[in-house]
Design a protein around this motif. Structure first.
Motif, short mmCIF file in Angstrom:
data_model
loop_
_atom_site.label_atom_id
_atom_site.label_comp_id
_atom_site.label_asym_id
_atom_site.label_seq_id
_atom_site.Cartn_x
_atom_site.Cartn_y
_atom_site.Cartn_z
N SER A 136 -4.06 -0.35 -3.45
CA SER A 136 -4.25 -1.09 -2.20
C SER A 136 -4.67 -2.51 -2.54
O SER A 136 -5.10 -2.79 -3.66
CB SER A 136 -5.32 -0.42 -1.34
OG SER A 136 -6.54 -0.33 -2.06
N CYS A 162 0.29 -6.61 2.98
CA CYS A 162 0.87 -6.88 1.65
C CYS A 162 1.86 -5.83 1.19
O CYS A 162 2.69 -6.09 0.33
CB CYS A 162 -0.25 -7.02 0.62
SG CYS A 162 -1.07 -5.46 0.22
N THR A 166 1.17 -3.12 -0.53
CA THR A 166 0.78 -2.46 -1.78
C THR A 166 0.61 -0.95 -1.60
O THR A 166 0.92 -0.18 -2.50
CB THR A 166 -0.55 -3.06 -2.29
OG1 THR A 166 -0.40 -4.46 -2.39
CG2 THR A 166 -0.94 -2.49 -3.64
S1 FES Z 1 -3.23 -2.50 1.19
FE1 FES Z 1 -2.06 -1.59 2.75
S2 FES Z 1 -0.65 -3.14 3.29
FE2 FES Z 1 -1.96 -4.13 1.88
#
Ligand code: FES
Length: 313
Positions: A260, A267, A269
């Motif tokens: 994350s 983002c 991630t």
């Molecule tokens: S950590 Fe979930 S979209 Fe960035």
């Protein structure tokens, strides 16, 4: 988030067809940007949006960053149109511990795409006695910073193995980790699935230490069914998740590794493949079509509508 500092994009250049390098400096009349250690991360706020990025290098007046501004399927990063030379940017103070100080004297690095950024930062510090790197990306002309990495390998006696997943397929991270000698430190940065695979592989083997860049997610409120059964198909873990907590936190709490970064649904991630289940999408990462198909979800903000999810983690 901590105090934001006022910065401006001083320069930008394309590193690869999908990755752009940026230099941020303190805005005119504002204080200098706080001191950062290369490998730490900062969160940028541009308009209403947030994005967390690694500080690849520092200069007297700012930070070097690199962003992949096109993702899977050609999807454009939501922030990249706003990151142009002269653009004002609010920047958090730096944080994180993926730095040369926390690497082992000999570290085995595994990088996926722009996950190379903190690894480049650690190698540039020149403090390791030795290192090996497996660097995975997709497509000719990608592999940002590969020239700098190869220069460092020559100077420092490091070893680089380049894997183009477009032609060679994805590595079996369990096998890659198994080849790393017992007692080693494994430094990994890359997409969620890759980091999860590496983390699970390291966890199965005693005597290896993991160095990762991700951070715990912050709680959010809301939800549909109060709890949902979550089956993680790859790691074999099944649990009931409370919907008033981010699914990302529930996964981590139950021993499922998910990377994350922004924790804001921006983002990408923490993107996870969904095998079964319907999703209330609350992110700004997936396209409308991807949301309709519910083949993926963004675990830090999105919720299950169905009582059961099967995730490919
Ligand atoms: S950590 Fe979930 S979209 Fe960035």
């Amino acid at each position: 988030m901590n105090t934001m500092n006022t910065a401006v994009v001083r320069a930008a250049r394309s590193l690869t067809p999908t990755v752009t390098q940026y230099w941020l400096t303190g805005a005119q009349g504002a204080a200098r940007l706080p001191t950062a250690v290369p490998g730490q991360h900062v969160t940028l706020r541009i308009g209403p949006r947030l994005k967390t990025l690694t500080v690849v290098a520092v200069s007297d007046d700012g930070y070097e960053l690199a962003v992949r501004n096109r993702h899977r399927g050609g999807r454009r990063d939501v922030l990249s149109p706003r990151l142009h030379v002269g653009a004002p940017v609010a920047v958090s103070s730096p944080g994180g511990h993926f730095t040369a100080e926390h690497a082992a004297p000999f570290t085995h690095f595994l990088a996926g795409g722009v996950g190379i950024n903190p690894i480049l930062a650690v190698l540039t510090a020149g403090r390791l006695r030795g290192w090996r790197l497996v660097y995975v990306d997709r497509g000719e002309g990608e592999f940002p910073f590969l020239d700098r990495i190869e220069d460092l390998a020559r100077e420092q006696g490091g070893t680089v193995e380049v894997v183009d997943t477009g032609t060679g397929g994805r590595p079996d991270w369990t096998e890659v980790v198994a080849r790393i000698p017992e007692g080693s430190t494994v430094g990994v940065c890359g997409p969620t699935g890759m980091v999860a695979d590496v983390r699970n592989a390291v966890a199965r083997e005693s005597g290896k230490r993991l160095l990762v860049t991700d951070e715990p997610a912050a709680p959010i409120v809301g939800g549909l069914p109060e709890t949902v059964e979550v089956e993680c198909a790859k790691c074999g873990i099944t649990f009931r998740a409370a919907q008033h907590q981010p699914l990302l936190d529930e996964l981590k709490r139950n021993g499922v590794a998910v990377s994350s970064s922004c924790r804001q649904g921006i983002c990408g991630t923490c993107e996870i493949e969904v095998r079964t289940g319907r999703i209330d999408h609350r992110d700004e990462v997936l396209t409308d079509q991807e949301k309709a198909e519910s083949g993926y979800m963004i675990a830090c903000v999105s919720k299950a509508i169905s009582d059961r999810l099967v995730l490919n983690v």
